[in-house]
Design an enzyme around this catalytic site. Structure first.
Site, PDB file in Angstrom:
ATOM      1  N   SER A 147     -49.503   5.460   0.933  1.00  0.00           N
ATOM      2  CA  SER A 147     -50.611   6.038   1.698  1.00  0.00           C
ATOM      3  C   SER A 147     -50.892   7.489   1.338  1.00  0.00           C
ATOM      4  CB  SER A 147     -50.342   5.901   3.198  1.00  0.00           C
ATOM      5  OG  SER A 147     -49.083   6.443   3.537  1.00  0.00           O
ATOM      6  N   HIS A 174     -49.779  11.872   4.551  1.00  0.00           N
ATOM      7  CA  HIS A 174     -51.234  11.696   4.561  1.00  0.00           C
ATOM      8  C   HIS A 174     -51.959  13.017   4.338  1.00  0.00           C
ATOM      9  CE1 HIS A 174     -51.128   7.664   6.992  1.00  0.00           C
ATOM     10  NE2 HIS A 174     -50.347   7.654   5.918  1.00  0.00           N
TER      11      HIS A 174
END
Length: 299
Positions: A203, A250
């Protein structure tokens, strides 16, 4: 006023943007500087002024850089490939293979193959391993996932976001963006989380692709509201404690993706590659400094 070729038949979206003449379902605000047909990022060929469509380049009707180049170029200056999603497919394949390997090895995953990172139930932390000199964990952890939902969501996101971005940037620049973003996410996680805490997943790199996509859409004058809305939704999930998501990965990936993506699509034609890869080098330097500083704190 004379109309551009094919303009009476051009489909338009809700914002009034015409569809690419080769991909009518993709609205675009860019037209070929030669024939004036609308073209999407996958069809754009870099010219001395603006962009041209593949037909104009192949026919030799273009002028300047596009006509003289040995191969057509993407909006970022990369070579247009026959399969514009090949790297994305390879990355997805590697993640799936790693996940199958995790399932096959089971609970002994970390004990037998420490180089891949840390399984969620292990007592051995991935970031502790980095502090002990196993820096490769910063890379290998990008290809591992905790469970079925985790890998399914990440791989779908990688396909939807990565494929079009790879076509717009070209393979080499896309690979650089992906790994720099992933490493930035790993480095920020290493810096800000407890040494016995481990994070797995692609991610961080995917958020980097997300940021670069926003920069590209802004460069092409696309409507950014859908991207902003999707980003806000993802950030809500990211910072929700119930989902146990490593927000550091992230945010680190997103910031790196924005920086590298801006350099990729806004670098001037002169010294373009130097600026693009130089920006990647600067971000990597920041990653190295972060890792060295955190390692010094832990040791």
């Amino acid at each position: 006023m004379e109309q551009a070729p094919g303009s009476p038949q051009e489909p338009q979206d809700a914002q009034g943007l015409p569809g690419c003449y080769r991909h009518p379902d993709r609205p675009t605000g860019i037209r070929c500087t030669r024939c004036e047909r609308p073209i999407c990022p996958e069809c754009m060929v870099s010219a001395s002024v603006g962009f041209q469509c593949p037909e104009c380049v192949r026919s030799g009707s273009g002028t300047g850089h596009a006509a003289s180049a040995s191969q057509p170029r993407t909006i970022a200056g990369g070579t247009i490939a026959s399969d514009p999603r090949l790297v994305t497919k390879v990355l997805i394949g590697l993640c799936l293979l790693a996940f199958v390997f995790q399932l096959a090895v089971g609970d002994s995953f970390d004990e037998r193959f420490e180089l891949f990172g840390r399984a969620p139930t292990s007592d051995y932390g991935a970031w502790e391993g980095v502090a002990e000199g196993q820096w490769y964990r910063l890379v290998t952890s990008m290809f591992l996932h905790v469970g079925y939902v985790h890998i399914a969501f990440n791989m779908l996101s990688l396909w939807w976001i990565g494929g079009p971005l790879e076509a717009a940037l070209g393979r080499a620049r896309y690979i650089a963006l992906y790994f720099v973003s992933g490493l930035a996410g790993s480095a920020l996680t290493y810096l800000l989380t407890a040494p016995n805490q481990a994070t797995l997943g692609a991610s961080g790199a995917i958020f980097g692709l997300f940021g670069a996509t926003g920069v590209l859409m802004r460069r092409l004058n696309y409507d950014l509201r859908p991207v902003i809305a999707l980003l806000v939704i993802n950030l809500i999930f990211t910072f929700n404690p119930a989902f146990n998501i490593a927000w550091q990965a992230h945010i680190g990936g997103l910031v790196a993706g924005l920086a590298v993506g801006y350099a990729m699509v806004h670098a001037p034609r002169e010294h373009r590659s130097l600026i693009q890869y130089g920006t990647c080098a600067v971000v990597l330097l920041a990653v190295i400094v972060t890792v060295v500083v955190r390692t010094a704190q832990l040791t």
